[in-house]
Motif scaffolding. Structure first.
Motif, mmCIF file in Angstrom:
data_model
loop_
_atom_site.group_PDB
_atom_site.id
_atom_site.type_symbol
_atom_site.label_atom_id
_atom_site.label_comp_id
_atom_site.label_asym_id
_atom_site.label_seq_id
_atom_site.Cartn_x
_atom_site.Cartn_y
_atom_site.Cartn_z
ATOM 1 N N PHE A 53 -8.265 -3.980 0.287
ATOM 2 C CA PHE A 53 -6.893 -4.492 0.196
ATOM 3 C C PHE A 53 -6.117 -4.206 1.491
ATOM 4 O O PHE A 53 -5.509 -5.107 2.070
ATOM 5 C CB PHE A 53 -6.173 -3.872 -1.009
ATOM 6 C CG PHE A 53 -4.690 -4.115 -1.026
ATOM 7 C CD1 PHE A 53 -4.184 -5.378 -1.296
ATOM 8 C CD2 PHE A 53 -3.813 -3.077 -0.757
ATOM 9 C CE1 PHE A 53 -2.817 -5.607 -1.304
ATOM 10 C CE2 PHE A 53 -2.442 -3.305 -0.758
ATOM 11 C CZ PHE A 53 -1.951 -4.566 -1.034
ATOM 12 N N VAL B 63 -3.571 -5.970 -5.002
ATOM 13 C CA VAL B 63 -4.692 -5.080 -5.305
ATOM 14 C C VAL B 63 -5.466 -5.624 -6.503
ATOM 15 O O VAL B 63 -6.699 -5.596 -6.524
ATOM 16 C CB VAL B 63 -4.201 -3.641 -5.577
ATOM 17 C CG1 VAL B 63 -5.348 -2.748 -6.010
ATOM 18 C CG2 VAL B 63 -3.516 -3.057 -4.366
ATOM 19 N N ASP C 200 -9.280 -0.475 -2.688
ATOM 20 C CA ASP C 200 -8.027 -0.168 -1.981
ATOM 21 C C ASP C 200 -8.181 -0.321 -0.475
ATOM 22 O O ASP C 200 -7.283 -0.810 0.202
ATOM 23 C CB ASP C 200 -7.548 1.245 -2.326
ATOM 24 C CG ASP C 200 -7.032 1.347 -3.756
ATOM 25 O OD1 ASP C 200 -6.592 0.316 -4.315
ATOM 26 O OD2 ASP C 200 -7.065 2.456 -4.317
#
Length: 157
Positions: free
Chosen positions: A55, A67, A52
């Motif tokens: 991303f 993602v 995450d």
């Protein structure tokens, strides 16, 4: 490529930003893509990042990346041993780093979760010898030191 996170200095001059990622990708049979190069560049500056965080760090330069694509990229890169997947007990998800094949360890703050590299204490792999190998040839040691970072310790007082 510009990323929101700040650069990180690696120990003993081991600055992976000088790595030729294109050659490394090709050497393991992976195509050189903009997405893979962006993930590698981000991880050079931000080791111990989860998918995450990666991303969020690359979406400014790759606004159409998803993602799911990041998860696929880190899985491919870790399977090819271009990046290392780090699983720590107190972390909710795996982290990734470009520092590979040197048998280093980690120290993790039990309050804020900050993770830092710890070089091998002996200098060659594996650093530790188990009391019983159960007939296995030991290839590597994965050790995590846990403690409080100075910032969290100051907050406790």
């Amino acid at each position: 490529m510009q990323f929101a996170e700040s650069p990180v200095t690696h120990p003993r001059g081991a600055d992976p930003r000088g790595a030729n990622w294109t050659a490394k990708l090709r050497a393991v049979g992976l195509r050189t893509t903009t997405q893979r190069l962006a993930v590698l560049a981000f991880l050079d500056h931000n080791p111990h990042s989860d998918a995450d965080t990666i991303f969020r760090g690359v979406r400014d330069v790759l606004p159409t990346v998803s993602v799911q694509a990041i998860h696929g990229i880190v899985n491919d890169l870790s399977a090819a041993q271009i990046i290392r997947r780090v699983n720590l007990a107190d972390s909710s998800s795996a982290q990734y780093e470009t520092r590979t094949k040197d048998n280093h360890h980690h120290v993790q703050c039990i309050r804020c979760g900050r993770i830092e590299d710890v070089d091998c204490t002996v200098g060659h792999a594996p650093c530790l010898t188990p009391s019983n190998t159960h007939g296995m040839r030991i290839i590597e040691t994965d050790l995590t030191f846990r403690g409080l970072c100075t910032d969290c310790e100051r907050e406790e007082k």
